[in-house]
Design a protein around this motif. Structure first.
Motif, PDB file in Angstrom:
ATOM      1  N   ILE A 113      -3.785  13.187   4.456  1.00 43.53           N
ATOM      2  CA  ILE A 113      -2.383  13.505   4.608  1.00 43.53           C
ATOM      3  C   ILE A 113      -1.899  14.520   4.808  1.00 43.53           C
ATOM      4  O   ILE A 113      -1.630  15.419   3.856  1.00 43.53           O
ATOM      5  CB  ILE A 113      -1.527  12.509   3.703  1.00 43.53           C
ATOM      6  N   ASP A 114      -1.398  15.169   6.056  1.00 43.42           N
ATOM      7  CA  ASP A 114      -0.790  16.393   6.299  1.00 43.42           C
ATOM      8  C   ASP A 114       0.239  16.328   7.414  1.00 43.42           C
ATOM      9  O   ASP A 114       0.106  16.553   8.505  1.00 43.42           O
ATOM     10  CB  ASP A 114      -1.715  17.412   6.609  1.00 43.42           C
ATOM     11  N   ALA A 115       1.373  15.952   6.717  1.00 42.90           N
ATOM     12  CA  ALA A 115       2.681  15.810   7.603  1.00 42.90           C
ATOM     13  C   ALA A 115       3.833  16.746   7.343  1.00 42.90           C
ATOM     14  O   ALA A 115       3.956  16.921   6.222  1.00 42.90           O
ATOM     15  CB  ALA A 115       3.119  14.406   7.737  1.00 42.90           C
ATOM     16  N   ILE A 130       6.370   7.087   4.687  1.00 45.63           N
ATOM     17  CA  ILE A 130       6.169   5.728   5.587  1.00 45.63           C
ATOM     18  C   ILE A 130       5.428   6.415   7.034  1.00 45.63           C
ATOM     19  O   ILE A 130       4.396   5.872   7.412  1.00 45.63           O
ATOM     20  CB  ILE A 130       7.172   4.916   5.734  1.00 45.63           C
ATOM     21  N   THR A 131       5.880   7.269   7.568  1.00 46.89           N
ATOM     22  CA  THR A 131       5.321   7.853   9.123  1.00 46.89           C
ATOM     23  C   THR A 131       3.941   8.379   8.801  1.00 46.89           C
ATOM     24  O   THR A 131       3.182   8.016   9.562  1.00 46.89           O
ATOM     25  CB  THR A 131       6.734   8.830   9.601  1.00 46.89           C
ATOM     26  N   ALA A 132       3.825   9.213   8.002  1.00 47.08           N
ATOM     27  CA  ALA A 132       2.538   9.918   7.717  1.00 47.08           C
ATOM     28  C   ALA A 132       1.513   8.950   7.336  1.00 47.08           C
ATOM     29  O   ALA A 132       0.582   9.133   7.842  1.00 47.08           O
ATOM     30  CB  ALA A 132       2.863  11.009   6.553  1.00 47.08           C
ATOM     31  N   ILE A 133       1.814   8.064   6.486  1.00 42.57           N
ATOM     32  CA  ILE A 133       0.656   7.316   5.955  1.00 42.57           C
ATOM     33  C   ILE A 133       0.628   6.212   7.220  1.00 42.57           C
ATOM     34  O   ILE A 133      -0.807   5.936   7.284  1.00 42.57           O
ATOM     35  CB  ILE A 133       1.297   6.510   4.694  1.00 42.57           C
ATOM     36  N   ALA A 154      -1.735   7.758   9.793  1.00 38.75           N
ATOM     37  CA  ALA A 154      -3.042   8.269   9.227  1.00 38.75           C
ATOM     38  C   ALA A 154      -3.747   6.709   9.380  1.00 38.75           C
ATOM     39  O   ALA A 154      -4.980   6.697   9.668  1.00 38.75           O
ATOM     40  CB  ALA A 154      -2.962   8.543   7.892  1.00 38.75           C
ATOM     41  N   LEU A 155      -3.054   5.651   9.161  1.00 32.46           N
ATOM     42  CA  LEU A 155      -3.581   4.240   9.115  1.00 32.46           C
ATOM     43  C   LEU A 155      -4.224   4.049  10.432  1.00 32.46           C
ATOM     44  O   LEU A 155      -5.164   3.284  10.874  1.00 32.46           O
ATOM     45  CB  LEU A 155      -2.826   3.244   8.333  1.00 32.46           C
ATOM     46  N   THR A 156      -3.193   4.377  11.668  1.00 30.86           N
ATOM     47  CA  THR A 156      -3.542   3.992  12.724  1.00 30.86           C
ATOM     48  C   THR A 156      -4.863   4.872  13.310  1.00 30.86           C
ATOM     49  O   THR A 156      -5.770   4.369  14.126  1.00 30.86           O
ATOM     50  CB  THR A 156      -2.317   4.387  13.911  1.00 30.86           C
ATOM     51  N   GLY A 157      -4.688   6.114  12.932  1.00 36.22           N
ATOM     52  CA  GLY A 157      -5.933   6.993  13.347  1.00 36.22           C
ATOM     53  C   GLY A 157      -7.302   6.617  12.694  1.00 36.22           C
ATOM     54  O   GLY A 157      -8.191   6.609  13.205  1.00 36.22           O
ATOM     55  N   ALA A 158      -7.279   5.866  11.406  1.00 38.93           N
ATOM     56  CA  ALA A 158      -8.527   5.271  11.022  1.00 38.93           C
ATOM     57  C   ALA A 158      -9.111   4.182  11.572  1.00 38.93           C
ATOM     58  O   ALA A 158     -10.254   3.851  11.698  1.00 38.93           O
ATOM     59  CB  ALA A 158      -8.094   4.657   9.533  1.00 38.93           C
TER      60      ALA A 158
END
Length: 622
Positions: A244-246, A339-342, A345-349
């Motif tokens: 996570i890096d946002a 919320i947005t950052a996680i 990341a979930l979408t990118g996974a």
């Protein structure tokens, strides 16, 4: 019963205002700052970090009740500084001009005098280039500084905690519980400072026993933190965590958040920090929960280590003496960033799922109590017989993306499919989820990859795909609806009917149109086209349960998504449905390009991968 204290009254019984002495003031402060031995360890280690220490050693005995010793290699204190350090509200962290610009762990100047008032405190310290000095404080009685021997840094030794207030000892837990609390404090601070080395030891009559040893981690922030978390939380966490890096609106969020399929039964693996300070903030924990709400069931908890970096003037850490609570100037911005950052990341996974799922599957296959056997030579090997080379999986037949009407699956059950003949002359496919080879018990798809097999839960996987389609349609242009030729009438109680009708506008946005039909009856007139034929009554009752769980009749975005999740469950392919090879392959290909397809809407894995070497080990071939 009326309690009366003569200490606050004169001869006439009138209350009298008195100035408390310094010892009583310190003991009152100690009740706020030092709740248990772990609180003392936290304050002393934070002081060491503020002193610029690169290595910190913590020793304790009897759960910290009889001994706590913290040794650091920080900047140290002079003989003139030591008496001031044991004076209330004396600190080197701030000058008092701006309490909103705090950039250190400590700043209140209460920890050391509070510890000296309830225990036996000895501080030995040395500043580079000067002589070491020592000072002691026993139950609030301060001694004069004296010369001492020390190479560098500071050693703080606290013995017989709460001996000056023995009533507090009755509220402490067992030695083991207090020791565990100390371990947890060190673990959190070690996560906050991965470039600092930590040593934790337990002292007993048998000698010192090392509990935890962490060397300073080199490298940049993420490399150092990754290695530190591997040591503290295990390789399973870091192997299944997303970086996570946002950054947004002057706030920055860094750390690691685990995949939904690596969820826990409790929130014990949630570590949140603000500017490196461990905090227990309801706003941040709520934001973390909200980020995972549509990929985890209510009884599962995400695992994460996150540090929110914010300008000190935009956050108030002077809310509670323990400094575990914070208050943000713009709380909505902090919540939105998490919320947005996680979710990004979930979408990118994509279709990625936890690696621990495969190990749990292998453990389930292995009979209980059966140890892994060493590899044995087979008869074929003994006679130098070579088995035929493994055939490569057959290439995928071309397929057309499924239309909303068919969802990529046949509308009527078909006969069980036969395994297609492999084509060894063609190259093996590179798709991560492989080529469908069979369907077992009308529920599990078996796919072959280049180096193993994949087992897919067809209902859970399709449920996630339908859910993501519904969300995408709603975000773009609204969900396409199909009118029912004959409206379905559902009879409910007047209260339930009123709750559903109050949400009718939001349900219409989700593609579900309902109308009152008199009394407690509801008429379902339109449904989302993507769902095809659905059981209207079962769908409305499920949505009703979701609305009731929300505790209010209004539908926020989270509640709308929860309703879409329930609808997706009703519109997905059911267990017991036989599928053709092209249908199974269409499902696998769509999973590979759909966000969050590694888990269903409730956080359960949709697929499991078993490598060939794992399967061979099950049969003792490795």
């Amino acid at each position: 019963m009326t309690l009366h204290s003569p200490k606050i009254s004169d001869a006439s019984g009138r209350p009298v205002i008195r100035q408390l002495d310094e010892a009583a003031i310190n003991r009152i402060a100690a009740g706020e700052v030092v709740e248990r031995p772990a609180s003392a360890v936290k304050e002393l280690v934070e002081n060491a970090l503020d002193a610029g220490a690169s290595r910190i050693s913590v020793d304790y005995a009897d759960g910290g009740k009889t001994l706590i010793r913290v040794t650091d290699d920080g900047c140290g204190m002079t003989a003139e500084d030591l008496p001031l350090a044991l004076t209330r509200h004396a600190t080197s962290k701030i000058d008092g001009s701006d309490l909103l610009d705090i950039r250190s762990f400590g700043f209140r100047g209460e920890a050391l005098p509070s510890l000296g008032s309830v225990g036996r405190l000895v501080i030995t310290s040395r500043v580079q280039g000067q002589e070491a000095a020592q000072i002691s404080c026993d139950g609030g009685r301060l001694a004069a500084p004296r010369p001492a021997a020390l190479s560098r840094g500071t050693v703080v030794e606290l013995r017989d905690l709460f001996h000056a207030t023995p009533a507090r000892l009755k509220f402490l837990r067992t030695d083991r519980a207090e020791a565990q609390a100390i371990h947890e404090v060190i673990k959190r601070l070690a996560m906050a400072e991965p470039t600092v080395g930590f040593t934790l030891s337990e002292i007993s009559v048998e000698g010192a026993r090392s509990i935890l040893r962490l060397d300073p981690e080199p490298g940049d922030l993420f490399d150092a933190l990754h290695r530190r978390l591997t040591r503290l939380l295990g390789a399973d966490f870091t192997a299944n965590a997303m970086v996570i890096d946002a950054e947004r609106d002057g706030l920055k969020l860094v750390g690691y958040a685990a995949l939904p399929t690596y969820s826990r039964g409790s929130s014990t693996q949630q570590y949140l920090f603000v500017n490196g300070r461990p905090v227990s903030d309801r706003l941040l924990y709520g934001a973390l929960r909200a980020a995972y709400f549509d990929v985890l069931s209510r009884d599962r908890h995400p695992a994460a280590v996150l540090n929110l970096i914010v300008d000190p003037e935009r956050v108030d850490v002077n809310v509670h003496p323990a400094k575990a609570e914070v208050r943000f100037r713009e709380p909505d911005a902090a919540r939105s960033l998490i919320i947005t950052a996680i979710r990004t990341a979930l979408t990118g996974a994509g279709h990625r799922a936890s690696t621990t799922v495969a190990s749990e599957t292998l453990a389930a296959f292995r009979p209980q109590g059966m140890p892994e056997r060493p590899r044995q030579q087979s008869l074929a090997e003994a006679f130098a017989l070579q088995a035929p080379a493994s055939q490569t999986p057959a290439p995928y037949a071309p397929f057309t993306a499924p239309t909303p009407a068919t969802n990529g699956f046949a509308e009527a059950p078909v006969a069980r499919v036969a395994m297609p003949e492999p084509a060894p002359t063609e190259p093996a496919p590179s798709h991560p989820l492989g080529a469908a080879r069979a369907q077992l018990h009308e529920n599990w798809i078996i796919a072959q990859t280049g180096d193993g097999i994949v087992i897919v839960d067809q209902h859970a996987a399709h449920e996630r795909l339908v859910y993501e389609r519904l969300k995408a349609q709603m975000a773009e242009k609204g969900i396409a609806r199909q009118p029912l030729l004959i409206p379905e009438i559902v009879t409910l109680s007047p209260t339930d009917a009123a709750l559903l009708l109050s949400a009718a506008p939001a349900l219409a946005e989700a593609g579900l149109v309902i109308e009152p039909f008199g009394g407690g009856a509801i008429a379902l007139t339109e449904t989302p086209a993507i769902l095809g034929a659905v059981n209207g009554e079962a769908l409305l009752r499920d949505i009703l349960d979701e609305l009731a769980d929300g505790g209010h009749s209004g539908l926020t975005r989270a509640r709308i998504d929860a309703v879409l999740s329930r609808m997706a469950c009703h519109g997905s392919v059911r267990s017991g449905r036989q599928m053709r090879p092209e249908e199974m392959n269409a499902l696998l290909r769509e999973m590979e390009i759909t966000p969050n397809s590694g888990q269903c809407n409730h956080g359960r894995p949709t697929w499991v991968e078993l490598k060939l070497h794992d399967i061979e080990r099950l049969f003792g071939r490795r």
